[in-house]
Design a protein around this motif. Structure first.
Motif, PDB file in Angstrom:
ATOM      1  N   THR A 249       0.830  -1.202   0.000  1.00  0.00           N
ATOM      2  CA  THR A 249       0.000   0.000   0.000  1.00  0.00           C
ATOM      3  C   THR A 249       0.863   1.250   0.000  1.00  0.00           C
ATOM      4  OG1 THR A 249      -1.715  -1.210   1.209  1.00  0.00           O
ATOM      5  CG2 THR A 249      -1.856   1.187   1.240  1.00  0.00           C
ATOM      6  N   ALA A 250       1.877   1.269   0.817  1.00  0.00           N
ATOM      7  CA  ALA A 250       2.776   2.426   0.889  1.00  0.00           C
ATOM      8  C   ALA A 250       3.480   2.641  -0.437  1.00  0.00           C
ATOM      9  CB  ALA A 250       3.795   2.223   2.005  1.00  0.00           C
ATOM     10  N   LEU A 251       3.906   1.571  -1.064  1.00  0.00           N
ATOM     11  CA  LEU A 251       4.584   1.661  -2.356  1.00  0.00           C
ATOM     12  C   LEU A 251       3.645   2.256  -3.402  1.00  0.00           C
ATOM     13  CD1 LEU A 251       7.010   1.026  -4.165  1.00  0.00           C
ATOM     14  CD2 LEU A 251       6.116  -1.285  -4.400  1.00  0.00           C
ATOM     15  N   ALA A 252       2.407   1.775  -3.427  1.00  0.00           N
ATOM     16  CA  ALA A 252       1.429   2.289  -4.388  1.00  0.00           C
ATOM     17  C   ALA A 252       1.131   3.767  -4.126  1.00  0.00           C
ATOM     18  CB  ALA A 252       0.143   1.460  -4.308  1.00  0.00           C
ATOM     19  N   GLU A 253       0.997   4.146  -2.856  1.00  0.00           N
ATOM     20  CA  GLU A 253       0.710   5.545  -2.521  1.00  0.00           C
ATOM     21  C   GLU A 253       1.860   6.466  -2.921  1.00  0.00           C
ATOM     22  OE1 GLU A 253      -0.162   5.481   1.649  1.00  0.00           O
ATOM     23  OE2 GLU A 253      -2.181   4.652   1.345  1.00  0.00           O
ATOM     24  N   LEU A 254       3.090   6.043  -2.666  1.00  0.00           N
ATOM     25  CA  LEU A 254       4.247   6.855  -3.041  1.00  0.00           C
ATOM     26  C   LEU A 254       4.321   7.028  -4.558  1.00  0.00           C
ATOM     27  CD1 LEU A 254       7.014   5.476  -0.644  1.00  0.00           C
ATOM     28  CD2 LEU A 254       6.040   7.767  -0.624  1.00  0.00           C
ATOM     29  N   ALA A 255       4.098   5.937  -5.286  1.00  0.00           N
ATOM     30  CA  ALA A 255       4.172   5.994  -6.743  1.00  0.00           C
ATOM     31  C   ALA A 255       3.044   6.863  -7.299  1.00  0.00           C
ATOM     32  CB  ALA A 255       4.093   4.594  -7.325  1.00  0.00           C
ATOM     33  N   LYS A 256       1.860   6.726  -6.737  1.00  0.00           N
ATOM     34  CA  LYS A 256       0.699   7.495  -7.208  1.00  0.00           C
ATOM     35  C   LYS A 256       0.888   8.990  -6.940  1.00  0.00           C
ATOM     36  CE  LYS A 256      -4.319   7.689  -6.852  1.00  0.00           C
ATOM     37  NZ  LYS A 256      -5.497   7.160  -6.154  1.00  0.00           N
ATOM     38  N   ALA A 257       1.491   9.314  -5.807  1.00  0.00           N
ATOM     39  CA  ALA A 257       1.711  10.719  -5.447  1.00  0.00           C
ATOM     40  C   ALA A 257       2.905  11.318  -6.187  1.00  0.00           C
ATOM     41  CB  ALA A 257       1.913  10.844  -3.938  1.00  0.00           C
ATOM     42  N   GLY A 258       3.661  10.479  -6.882  1.00  0.00           N
ATOM     43  CA  GLY A 258       4.818  10.975  -7.610  1.00  0.00           C
ATOM     44  C   GLY A 258       6.008  11.272  -6.723  1.00  0.00           C
ATOM     45  N   LYS A 259       5.986  10.747  -5.518  1.00  0.00           N
ATOM     46  CA  LYS A 259       7.101  10.950  -4.592  1.00  0.00           C
ATOM     47  C   LYS A 259       8.208   9.958  -4.906  1.00  0.00           C
ATOM     48  CE  LYS A 259       4.238  12.645  -0.831  1.00  0.00           C
ATOM     49  NZ  LYS A 259       3.772  12.404   0.535  1.00  0.00           N
ATOM     50  N   PRO A 260       9.445  10.265  -4.526  1.00  0.00           N
ATOM     51  CA  PRO A 260      10.548   9.328  -4.775  1.00  0.00           C
ATOM     52  C   PRO A 260      10.328   8.021  -4.019  1.00  0.00           C
ATOM     53  CG  PRO A 260      11.367  11.440  -3.955  1.00  0.00           C
ATOM     54  CD  PRO A 260       9.879  11.499  -3.910  1.00  0.00           C
ATOM     55  N   VAL A 261      10.548   6.919  -4.709  1.00  0.00           N
ATOM     56  CA  VAL A 261      10.378   5.598  -4.106  1.00  0.00           C
ATOM     57  C   VAL A 261      11.751   5.083  -3.718  1.00  0.00           C
ATOM     58  CG1 VAL A 261       9.651   3.229  -4.528  1.00  0.00           C
ATOM     59  CG2 VAL A 261       8.307   5.111  -5.442  1.00  0.00           C
ATOM     60  N   SER A 262      11.892   4.759  -2.455  1.00  0.00           N
ATOM     61  CA  SER A 262      13.123   4.158  -1.949  1.00  0.00           C
ATOM     62  C   SER A 262      12.748   3.177  -0.849  1.00  0.00           C
ATOM     63  CB  SER A 262      14.073   5.230  -1.402  1.00  0.00           C
ATOM     64  OG  SER A 262      13.519   5.817  -0.245  1.00  0.00           O
ATOM     65  N   PHE A 263      13.682   2.328  -0.483  1.00  0.00           N
ATOM     66  CA  PHE A 263      13.413   1.372   0.586  1.00  0.00           C
ATOM     67  C   PHE A 263      13.093   2.103   1.885  1.00  0.00           C
ATOM     68  CE2 PHE A 263      15.605  -1.319  -2.421  1.00  0.00           C
ATOM     69  CZ  PHE A 263      14.921  -2.512  -2.319  1.00  0.00           C
ATOM     70  N   THR A 264      13.816   3.166   2.156  1.00  0.00           N
ATOM     71  CA  THR A 264      13.601   3.922   3.389  1.00  0.00           C
ATOM     72  C   THR A 264      12.230   4.583   3.396  1.00  0.00           C
ATOM     73  OG1 THR A 264      15.962   4.356   3.461  1.00  0.00           O
ATOM     74  CG2 THR A 264      14.578   5.694   4.883  1.00  0.00           C
TER      75      THR A 264
END
Length: 135
Positions: free
Chosen positions: A25-40
């Motif tokens: 869910t967090a990964l999808a939200e970050l990608a949808k918001a256009g925020k940088p995706v990282s493990f941290t």
């Protein structure tokens, strides 16, 4: 090592599945918001550890795919362009901290030596006092 009882195995499995669901869910939200995706970033938003994400092959692949797609991996590793003053400031502060640590270590060594001397004098005085009191 004895195997875990069934109820503990089920609880562990449920906890892992919940963590995996939160991470997805967090990964999808970050990608949808256009925020940088990282493990941290995923770990922080999902409330899981980065170790959990690295150990899960499927989640790891997804995060790495998003990172390369967005091109955020190289940007996270290098200094922002035109911001060399930040790294110079960090180097200067690091050098200053190193010097302060050296001064403090020398001071602690000097104080320990003085304490040893004082304790030796104290012991000597106590022995003298014990001799006079015995008479």
């Amino acid at each position: 090592m004895t195997p875990l009882p069934d109820h503990l195995q089920q609880a562990t499995r449920a906890r892992s599945q919940g963590a995996e669901k939160r991470a997805r869910t967090a990964l999808a939200e970050l990608a949808k918001a256009g925020k940088p995706v990282s493990f941290t970033a995923v770990a922080r938003q999902a409330g899981v550890s980065t170790d959990f994400l690295y150990r899960s092959p499927e989640l790891r692949n997804q995060i790495e795919r998003y990172r390369t797609k967005a091109g955020s991996a190289p940007a996270a590793l290098s200094d922002p362009p035109g911001d060399s003053s930040t790294s110079a400031a960090v180097r200067a502060l690091s050098a200053r901290l190193t010097r302060q640590q050296q001064v403090h270590h020398e001071e602690v060594a000097r104080l320990r030596k003085a304490l040893e001397v004082a304790q030796g004098e104290n012991l000597d005085l106590r022995r003298r006092l014990a001799r006079y009191e015995a008479d």
